[in-house]
Design a protein around this motif. Structure first.
Motif, PDB file in Angstrom:
ATOM      1  N   LEU A 401       1.685   8.705  -7.503  1.00 36.18           N
ATOM      2  CA  LEU A 401       2.074   9.630  -8.569  1.00 36.18           C
ATOM      3  C   LEU A 401       0.971   9.786  -9.616  1.00 36.18           C
ATOM      4  O   LEU A 401       0.754  10.886 -10.146  1.00 36.18           O
ATOM      5  N   GLU A 402       0.252   8.697  -9.903  1.00 34.27           N
ATOM      6  CA  GLU A 402      -0.863   8.794 -10.844  1.00 34.27           C
ATOM      7  C   GLU A 402      -1.999   9.634 -10.270  1.00 34.27           C
ATOM      8  O   GLU A 402      -2.608  10.450 -10.972  1.00 34.27           O
ATOM      9  N   MET A 403      -2.290   9.451  -8.974  1.00 34.17           N
ATOM     10  CA  MET A 403      -3.334  10.250  -8.335  1.00 34.17           C
ATOM     11  C   MET A 403      -2.918  11.719  -8.226  1.00 34.17           C
ATOM     12  O   MET A 403      -3.760  12.627  -8.296  1.00 34.17           O
ATOM     13  N   ALA A 404      -1.620  11.972  -8.068  1.00 36.80           N
ATOM     14  CA  ALA A 404      -1.132  13.352  -7.999  1.00 36.80           C
ATOM     15  C   ALA A 404      -1.385  14.078  -9.321  1.00 36.80           C
ATOM     16  O   ALA A 404      -1.633  15.289  -9.335  1.00 36.80           O
ATOM     17  N   LYS A 405      -1.334  13.349 -10.434  1.00 41.57           N
ATOM     18  CA  LYS A 405      -1.650  13.963 -11.724  1.00 41.57           C
ATOM     19  C   LYS A 405      -3.105  14.416 -11.759  1.00 41.57           C
ATOM     20  O   LYS A 405      -3.420  15.485 -12.318  1.00 41.57           O
ATOM     21  N   GLU A 477      -1.442  -2.783 -13.176  1.00 41.12           N
ATOM     22  CA  GLU A 477      -2.630  -2.846 -14.029  1.00 41.12           C
ATOM     23  C   GLU A 477      -3.884  -2.501 -13.236  1.00 41.12           C
ATOM     24  O   GLU A 477      -4.781  -1.807 -13.732  1.00 41.12           O
ATOM     25  N   ASP A 478      -3.943  -2.987 -12.011  1.00 35.71           N
ATOM     26  CA  ASP A 478      -5.070  -2.640 -11.139  1.00 35.71           C
ATOM     27  C   ASP A 478      -5.108  -1.142 -10.873  1.00 35.71           C
ATOM     28  O   ASP A 478      -6.171  -0.519 -10.845  1.00 35.71           O
ATOM     29  N   VAL A 479      -3.930  -0.564 -10.662  1.00 42.32           N
ATOM     30  CA  VAL A 479      -3.833   0.877 -10.410  1.00 42.32           C
ATOM     31  C   VAL A 479      -4.355   1.664 -11.603  1.00 42.32           C
ATOM     32  O   VAL A 479      -5.135   2.617 -11.455  1.00 42.32           O
ATOM     33  N   ASP A 480      -3.940   1.288 -12.809  1.00 39.39           N
ATOM     34  CA  ASP A 480      -4.405   1.988 -14.010  1.00 39.39           C
ATOM     35  C   ASP A 480      -5.931   1.961 -14.088  1.00 39.39           C
ATOM     36  O   ASP A 480      -6.569   2.975 -14.403  1.00 39.39           O
TER      37      ASP A 480
END
Length: 499
Positions: A401-405, A477-480
């Motif tokens: 979802l973060e990458m979709a942004k 946190e790693d994803v962010d």
């Protein structure tokens, strides 16, 4: 989530890197901060970097390519992190090419290997030893129906090779079907079902193998915004009506045409990954694999699920990728994450298919050795104890979802897809034409991510898809941190391009 098994480190390039900062809060000039980690690597005291490169150039095959303009000399690993010879820390988002499942040097797996190494390194399976029997029972208990007979091998190519052989022996038929863009190994046998020209050496291989159209709902002829089993859909307009999938029906028609024109009336089988790995995390329309299985079985063939990359909880919702398609294969192949980096693989099938394989003596010197079986068993325990399948679901969905942004923000991010921690980001010149981003431009982003502490894989037919398949212990946190680094790298690429 157990912080003892799913967690971070302490030192990075600079001591003040103490917390993660989401890309949503970064200004254009702000640098992402790597999450903390309480692991300190040993000092590197082996061969100098220049000596390593000299040996590689002189004594290792030129076919062994390396990543990056200046290859990384890795020294140590800890869970989701790897360290180079200078002590620099990297978030490993490709996991040794989707091989490190529970984490680099996971303490439980490492301890199990040490104990077994001090007891019995190796004996062939002509003798009884408890590890392979304990493992066989533990692994097959996780598979549905009649999938209860285990053959252990040493690599994914070897497992798929064996599965193809079994299919032909059991059915008495010869022709095998695979999907274009799929990868199943580079042995002379499996090259027949691998549909990437980059892996084809130009000599005879894989007789009796036929490929059919890849049912890719982003780059393919058909597909849209309701077609795949993913938290993120394509941005293409979908022609599907409620309760049906037009793309699935059209790709199935192509599948039928391949069967009618290219293959014999009776088939040995069909091999497919539940989600393509090397092919770029391609997902098929919902229902496609189920209908394909029915068509193959109607022609006397059996169905092989290549779980080398999708297995062991990586998709999040299920332990096996084939379960997400509501199918039960006749043979399942697995490798990579099965041993968390230890060289092992397996084929699981039914008793009936297994019995047909007894027509000749079958022997594998190293398959199922005490070390492999012990490591495999510890990996299964680590997945359970760390709740890693659920972590794949939660953290993987968050990452998607973060990458979709970012996809919605940048013209060059054409598609974000996947399930759990099996993710692909396909880069394009523009969203309208979907032309693949050239390799040289891909590399600018790729190298910049590496320079800022994030290691990505690459794949896809045109090598324009960033592959994200990390150790299953990564955190939000790693994803962010990773998303922020990726965003900065894309911004930097666009600035360079506009000059």
């Amino acid at each position: 989530m157990r912080r003892s098994l799913i967690g971070g480190c302490h030192k990075h390039f600079k001591p003040h890197h103490l917390r993660a900062v989401s890309c949503r809060f970064l200004s254009n000039n702000e640098q992402p901060r790597m999450p903390p980690c309480d692991f300190i690597p040993e000092k590197y005291e082996s061969l100098p970097y220049e000596r390593v490169m000299d040996i590689r150039n002189k004594n290792l095959s030129i076919a062994l390519s390396t990543y990056y303009k200046k290859p990384i000399l890795l020294h140590q690993g800890h869970m989701q992190w790897v360290f180079d010879h200078e002590g620099r820390r990297y978030l490993d988002l490709i996991g040794g090419i989707v091989t490190v499942s529970v984490g680099h040097c996971h303490p439980k797996v490492t301890e199990a290997a040490k104990k077994q190494m001090s007891r019995l390194w190796h004996t062939t399976n002509i003798y009884l030893h408890s590890p392979i029997h304990e493992y066989a029972e533990k692994l097959t208990s996780r598979l549905p129906g009649k999938l209860k007979v285990l053959y252990m091998t040493n690599s994914g190519s070897e497992a798929n090779d064996l599965a193809m052989f079994m299919a032909r022996l059991y059915t008495g038929n010869f022709d095998l079907i695979s999907l274009r863009s799929g990868y199943h190994g580079a042995s002379p046998y499996t090259l027949g079902v691998t549909s990437h020209s980059a892996y084809k050496p130009g000599v005879a291989n894989g007789f009796g193998c036929h490929s059919t159209m890849c049912p890719d709902v982003f780059r393919g002829i058909w597909g849209g915004s309701h077609c795949r089993d993913s938290p993120v859909q394509t941005t293409r307009t979908c022609s599907c009506s409620p309760g049906s999938c037009d793309a699935k029906d059209r790709y199935i028609e192509q599948f039928k045409e391949t069967l009618d024109t290219s293959a014999a009336k009776k088939l040995a089988g069909f091999i497919a990954e539940p989600i393509m790995g090397v092919g770029g995390a391609i997902q098929y329309p919902k229902g496609f694999l189920k209908e394909a299985y029915q068509l193959i079985r109607a022609r006397g063939g059996i169905c092989i699920a290549d779980e080398v990359q999708t297995g062991f909880g990586r998709t999040g919702s299920h332990f096996w990728g084939f379960q997400t398609h509501d199918v039960t294969p006749d043979i399942v192949t697995m490798a990579k994450g099965i041993g968390n980096g230890f060289p092992m693989a397996a084929v699981v099938t039914t008793e009936e298919i297994s019995n047909s394989f007894a027509q000749a003596l079958h022997f594998n010197t190293f398959g199922g050795n005490p070390m492999a079986a012990t490591v495999g068993s510890a990996v299964l325990d680590a997945i359970d104890e760390g709740d890693l399948q659920n972590n794949c679901k939660l953290v993987g969905t968050y990452l998607l979802l973060e990458m979709a942004k970012l996809r919605d923000k940048f013209e060059n991010i054409g598609d974000v897809r996947g399930k759990g921690l099996m993710i692909g980001i396909e880069m394009v010149t523009d969203k309208e034409t979907r032309q693949p981003l050239p390799t040289q431009e891909m590399n600018l982003i790729w190298e910049d991510c590496k320079d800022n502490g994030v290691l990505l894989g690459k794949g896809g037919l045109y090598n324009n898809t960033f592959r994200i398949k990390p150790p299953m212990c990564i955190t939000k946190e790693d994803v962010d941190f990773a998303v922020a680094v990726f965003q900065n790298a894309v911004n930097k690429y666009l600035e360079t391009k506009s000059r």
